[in-house]
Structure formats: C-alpha cells, structure tokens
Write a protein that holds these residues in place. Sequence first.
Motif, short mmCIF file in Angstrom:
data_model
loop_
_atom_site.label_atom_id
_atom_site.label_comp_id
_atom_site.label_asym_id
_atom_site.label_seq_id
_atom_site.Cartn_x
_atom_site.Cartn_y
_atom_site.Cartn_z
N SER A 1 3.73 -3.00 -5.45
CA SER A 1 4.64 -3.43 -4.40
C SER A 1 6.05 -3.61 -4.95
CB SER A 1 4.15 -4.73 -3.77
OG SER A 1 2.90 -4.55 -3.14
N TRP A 2 6.17 -4.26 -6.08
CA TRP A 2 7.48 -4.48 -6.68
C TRP A 2 8.03 -3.19 -7.28
CZ3 TRP A 2 10.25 -8.48 -5.49
CH2 TRP A 2 9.61 -9.65 -5.07
N TYR A 3 7.17 -2.34 -7.75
CA TYR A 3 7.63 -1.05 -8.28
C TYR A 3 8.27 -0.21 -7.16
CZ TYR A 3 7.61 3.63 -10.30
OH TYR A 3 7.99 4.88 -10.74
N PHE A 4 7.63 -0.17 -6.00
CA PHE A 4 8.19 0.58 -4.87
C PHE A 4 9.51 -0.04 -4.41
CE2 PHE A 4 3.77 2.24 -4.03
CZ PHE A 4 4.09 3.57 -4.24
N LEU A 5 9.63 -1.35 -4.50
CA LEU A 5 10.89 -2.01 -4.14
C LEU A 5 12.01 -1.54 -5.06
CD1 LEU A 5 12.46 -4.21 -2.54
CD2 LEU A 5 11.80 -5.82 -4.33
N LEU A 6 11.73 -1.46 -6.35
CA LEU A 6 12.73 -0.99 -7.30
C LEU A 6 13.10 0.47 -7.03
CD1 LEU A 6 11.37 -2.57 -10.63
CD2 LEU A 6 13.40 -3.26 -9.34
N HIS B 1 9.64 -10.55 -0.75
CA HIS B 1 8.63 -11.36 -1.43
C HIS B 1 7.81 -12.18 -0.44
CE1 HIS B 1 7.48 -15.26 -3.38
NE2 HIS B 1 6.90 -14.42 -4.21
N GLU B 2 8.48 -12.73 0.57
CA GLU B 2 7.79 -13.58 1.54
C GLU B 2 6.77 -12.78 2.35
OE1 GLU B 2 11.43 -16.80 2.24
OE2 GLU B 2 10.82 -15.44 3.85
N ILE B 3 7.15 -11.56 2.77
CA ILE B 3 6.23 -10.76 3.58
C ILE B 3 5.07 -10.23 2.73
CG2 ILE B 3 6.02 -8.70 5.03
CD1 ILE B 3 8.93 -9.04 5.79
N ILE B 4 5.37 -9.78 1.52
CA ILE B 4 4.32 -9.28 0.64
C ILE B 4 3.34 -10.40 0.28
CG2 ILE B 4 3.87 -8.46 -1.71
CD1 ILE B 4 4.65 -6.25 0.17
N THR B 5 3.87 -11.61 0.07
CA THR B 5 3.02 -12.74 -0.29
C THR B 5 2.05 -13.08 0.83
OG1 THR B 5 4.75 -13.65 -1.72
CG2 THR B 5 3.03 -15.16 -1.01
N GLY C 1 11.04 -19.98 5.77
CA GLY C 1 11.51 -19.08 4.72
C GLY C 1 12.82 -18.39 5.06
N ILE C 2 13.32 -17.59 4.11
CA ILE C 2 14.55 -16.83 4.34
C ILE C 2 14.34 -15.85 5.49
CG2 ILE C 2 16.20 -15.22 3.32
CD1 ILE C 2 16.39 -17.96 2.13
N MET C 3 13.17 -15.26 5.57
CA MET C 3 12.89 -14.27 6.62
C MET C 3 12.91 -14.91 8.00
SD MET C 3 12.43 -11.05 6.84
CE MET C 3 12.19 -9.98 8.27
N TRP D 1 1.33 -1.62 4.50
CA TRP D 1 2.01 -2.92 4.58
C TRP D 1 3.27 -2.91 3.71
CZ3 TRP D 1 0.02 -7.81 6.63
CH2 TRP D 1 0.76 -8.93 6.29
N THR D 2 3.12 -2.40 2.50
CA THR D 2 4.25 -2.35 1.57
C THR D 2 5.38 -1.48 2.11
OG1 THR D 2 2.80 -2.67 -0.35
CG2 THR D 2 4.95 -1.68 -0.76
#
Length: 345
Positions: free
Chosen positions: A30-35, A8-12, A279-281, A100-101
């Motif tokens: 982006s979130w669809y590809f993550l799933l 989420h941090e990198i995509i944001t 961030g977490i990253m 990027w994704t």
Amino acid sequence: IIQVKCYHEIITIGYRVYHSYDLPWFRSLSWYFLLCVNYFFYGETVADYFATFVQRREQLQFLIRYHRFISFALYLTGFCMFVLSLVKKHYRLQFYMFAWTHVTLLITVTQSHLVIQNLFEGMIWFLVPISSVICNDITAYIFGFFFGRTPLIKLSPKKTWEGFIGGFFSTVVFGFIFSYFLAQHQYFVCPVEYNSETNRFMTECEPSELFQMKKYSVPPLLQAVLGWETVNMYPFQMHSIALSTFASLIGPFGGFFASGFKRAFKIKDFADTIPGHGGIMDRFDCQYLMATFVHVYITSFIRGPNPSKLLKQLLILQPEQQLSVYKTLKSHLVEKGILQPSLRG
C-alpha cells in the motif's frame, strides 16, 4: 503531509476491519503504491514547471526524459509483488484490498495533486474554494441549529434543509466579498512561476482581465431594489459565485459520501487525530471534491494558451528544431498578413 495522513487513515480502516486475516505484504505494498503514484504526479509537475532548471542539471535530465517509463516500471514491480503475495483461500480478500488501495490513491493522491495544480494558477484559486467549503460548513451548522426542522438526508440525520439553504446563500455572499479583497493583491492573483535566474518562485505579473476592475450594468429588476444602474467589480467575482455554488450544493455530498463510508464499516470517525473532530480525512472529505471541480473549471473556462510555458518548452529544443519552429511560425504570420515577406536581393 495532509495527503499522506488521509491515505494512512483510509488504509488503516481496511487493515483494522480485516486484521484477523494475515495478509502478506498488504501494508508494505500500500505504501509502495503511494510512493509510485506520487513519484509520477510530482515528476510531471517538475517537468512542467521547472523545465529550465532541469536542463541545467544533467543528473535530472535522464529522470525527466524517461519519467513515465520509470514510473510505469515502478508500478509494474508493485503489481508483480502483489501477484507473488497471493495466498490460497484469501484470493478474493486480497483482490478486494488491492482495489481498496487503488481507490484510496484515486481519492487522495490524484485530487491532492490537483490542489497543487490549482495553486500554480494563483493563490486565489486555492483560498476562495477552500474558504467557501469552510464557510458553508459553519453557516449550514448555524442555520440548522437555530432554524433546522426538516431532515435533509438519512446518511446525516443532523443535516436539515434549512441549514442547507441558509449555508448556500451565506457562502455565495462570503465568496463574492472575499474574492473582492483578494483580487486587489498581485500575490493572490498572479500565477506562481519559477524564475531560473533567481532560483525562486515569483508571484509578480500584470493581472489578467479577471482581476481588473470593470463596470457592469445592473439588471432592471435589481435597479429598483439597489438604486444603482451600474456597479464596479472584478470579473473573478462572477466566477466566485460558481465556485461558492458548487461548494454549497455539491461539496456537501463529499461529506455525505464519507458518512456513508463510515456507516458501512460502523465507525464514528476516520481517526482520532484532531480531538473532538476525528481524523484529517473527516475535515477534508469535501475539500478534495472541491479541488477537482476547481481544476476542471479552470481548464474548461479560464485557462488559455500560456506563452511563457510554451517559450520554456521551445528553449529546451535542439537548435535545428527551434529553427524549424521559427520558419513555420514566420510563414504562418506572413500568410496572415501580420509580417511582411522578406525581400530577396
């Protein structure tokens, strides 16, 4: 959870940098590809470690049998959605964000999956590497703060050679000692296996040779210094030196990479999730690189054939297939002289 937050941090960051362009479906895709990618990787894990459990659930057998086809179909759906979302005058930017994704998926999802794989090999393969990275980060800061004079790299002006070298020696010593204490307990050294009868994970086993105390001869040069001719230690402690060395010499380059990334987009931190730390990253930039090395190290130098996993796979086969394997194995053992040929009346 950590993986999703890092993603989420990198995509944001990508979204904020190019927020003025009204790109359709970018966040949704982006979130669809993550799933999709998580479905593929964790489906593979379920098929690998929970084969016996899956065989008892008919509704899961279809999903496991056609898992890769389903995963590919899901990815193709997202791919087609991306193509349909292309907008005139923004083609280049949209393909850039598509890349990027995928790079973000490679950095976060793939490597976090390797963390899970390492955990199944035994908790010690997770705790020693992650602790070594933390130890190196702390000791490098301490040595750099008190003795730092020589800049190490332009990407991180506060990093010094003194801190880098001091962190290296401190981390190797820490990893060696920490491994000694963990290697004494089954809970940390035994591979994690699923027991289908109790429906629970098990961490009980006869420790492998890596975790059994052995006597080693001290090199002649060190005998004069230490006064010892032999020393008792666990073989894993030798491997901990390799893990600590990577955490100290190569691991920091994950942080340098993250620093270069943030400088490229003129941001201080990936996010503000942790007050004062970013961030977490920002905390896991070195850990992901370390996890990949540990997985490669295990598969290259440690892991051998796993009889229990092979047996689980054989039990899934049809009876005639099991019989064929039995006959082939019996014939092979007879040729080796391990079994005596059966006498026929």
